[in-house]
Design a protein around this motif. Structure first.
Motif: not given
Length: 453
Positions: A259-282
């Protein structure tokens, strides 16, 4: 399947995982309010230094990973949780601390239309249960996270949002959920403001110290038999027989399921995964403790509150009766210097009784993940590797409740069709680079819309 696993692994031999997206250099070391007030001790888990075989490997020690790992271990599965840094160091320990039994922007009927009747109502039940699941865990295991379950209130700031609030309320009421309508007079009296036209309360909601909650989940996961590793970033995944091998700088795991549960800090861990979410800084801020004389007028009964503005205003008291709230910037230069007076003006506007002497002293930052439809993701990355996450601002309670359900699936107690979220292939956000920049720059437009609502 083995041939497919090998091919996918060859495409996914990965560089070291980035601890944070480069565009969001969050300071995770300076003590913030939740760390200063946490009564749950730091779990101080060791880094992975050898090789282990497990049933379930969980990548990410936030709420999703910890809840999944804990509940899977309770079911008798051999679980290892790999956290790249330290427990609660990312979004799970740095958010506002609200447990919200309601969707992000959607009504219950909207979810049924999006998912279909069976899955939609399954997901509605999951969301409605987040307070029950989280606060029951806290009570049963005496997690010292300052839990307050006096309800979550959603006030409306205009006649248009009041109509939408009524739709939210009626959707839950019709499903037998413990909610109540609050008219204008009662709302403003309970909150100590003149800002709102009415709204509703979900009595199962509340608020916590989220860092302490994450630490408590790590504690009970370890007590249930899961092994929790910190400072153990995964740097490569490859097939090993019918299983997957995960390598860190110090050791390795082989697991039947991941189970990959890295969420917004996915980074380059799995190619293409980071493009499946939008990180928002708060950012989050907190006032000095509010005197008892004012607490009898402002945020009576200590509810969790987040309103219906596009630029959301959220409030609750911490254990020492500071008002905790937050916001975001479009430009992050001199972020703390600009956030403190900005938050003070907003609080004085919302709660006039606070007066000009309001002092905002605490400041910290974090990153959350959103997607355009604001529905969480459960994505199959490869056979027996799944990503779970992206809660669009609802992650505290929802991640814990989803982790409980995921554990039943991993244990074979429920089938894929019984999950509250459909399992899909990876779902890249269209025009991802543009969407990320738009999410960073849209806040002035949101504030303008709120002003003229």
């Amino acid at each position: 399947m083995l041939l497919l696993m090998k091919r996918m692994a060859q495409d996914h031999r990965l560089p070291p995982m980035s601890m944070e997206p480069a565009m969001f250099p969050i300071d995770t070391r300076t003590p913030h309010l939740w760390r200063k007030t946490s009564q749950e001790p730091d779990p101080s888990c060791l880094a992975l230094q050898d090789h282990r075989d497990v049933d379930i490997a969980v990548i990410g020690g936030g709420f999703t990973g910890l809840s999944t790992g804990y509940h899977a271990a309770v079911k008798g599965l051999d679980v290892a949780i790999l956290e790249a840094a330290h427990i609660g160091g990312a979004a799970s320990g740095r958010n506002n601390g609200l447990i919200v039994p309601h969707h992000s922007k959607a009504a219950a009927e909207d979810v049924v239309q999006a998912y279909g009747p069976a899955c939609g109502e399954n997901y509605n039940r999951l969301v409605a249960s987040v307070g029950e699941v989280s606060f029951e865990l806290i009570r049963r295991h005496a997690i010292a996270c300052h839990p307050v379950q006096t309800g979550w209130i959603q006030p409306a700031h205009s006649e248009a949002t009041l109509q939408r609030a009524r739709q939210f309320y009626e959707g839950w009421r019709n499903r037998g959920i413990d909610v109540a309508w609050i008219d204008r007079t009662e709302m403003n009296d309970r909150l100590g403001t003149r800002s709102y036209t009415g709204g509703w309360i979900a009595r199962g909601g509340g608020h916590i110290n989220p860092l302490a909650f994450a630490r408590g989940l790590a504690r009970i996961a370890k007590s249930a038999g899961a092994t929790v590793f910190e400072n153990s970033a995964v740097i490569a995944i490859e097939p090993k027989g019918e299983r997957w091998q995960l390598r860190t700088s110090g050791g390795s795991l082989t697991a039947r399921q991941v189970i990959v549960a890295t969420n917004a800090l996915t980074g380059a861990f799995w190619p293409g995964l980071a493009q499946s979410l939008i990180p928002v800084q708060v950012y989050q801020v907190a006032t000095d403790p509010v005197p008892a004389s004012l607490r009898s007028q402002i945020l009576k009964d200590n509810p969790a509150v987040s309103d219906m503005r596009r630029d959301i205003r959220a409030f609750h008291y911490d254990v020492d009766f500071r008002i905790v709230t937050g916001g975001t910037h479009t430009v992050w230069s001199r972020a703390r210097e600009r956030a403190l007076p900005k938050a003070r003006r907003m609080l004085q506007d919302t709660f006039p009784e606070l007066g000009a002497g309001t002092t905002v002293t605490e400041y910290w930052e974090g990153v959350l993940a959103v997607v355009p439809d604001r529905l969480p993701r459960l994505m199959r990355l490869a056979p027996n590797i799944h990503f779970a996450g992206v809660y669009s601002g609802r992650g505290v309670g929802l991640a814990v409740a989803l982790g409980e359900r995921l554990s039943g699936w991993l244990a074979g107690e429920i089938g894929e069709a019984d999950l509250p979220i459909p399992v899909t292939q990876m779902r890249p956000v269209p025009s991802h680079a543009v969407a990320v920049q738009l999410a960073r720059r849209i806040h002035p437009w949101h504030r303008l819309q709120d002003r003229f609502a």
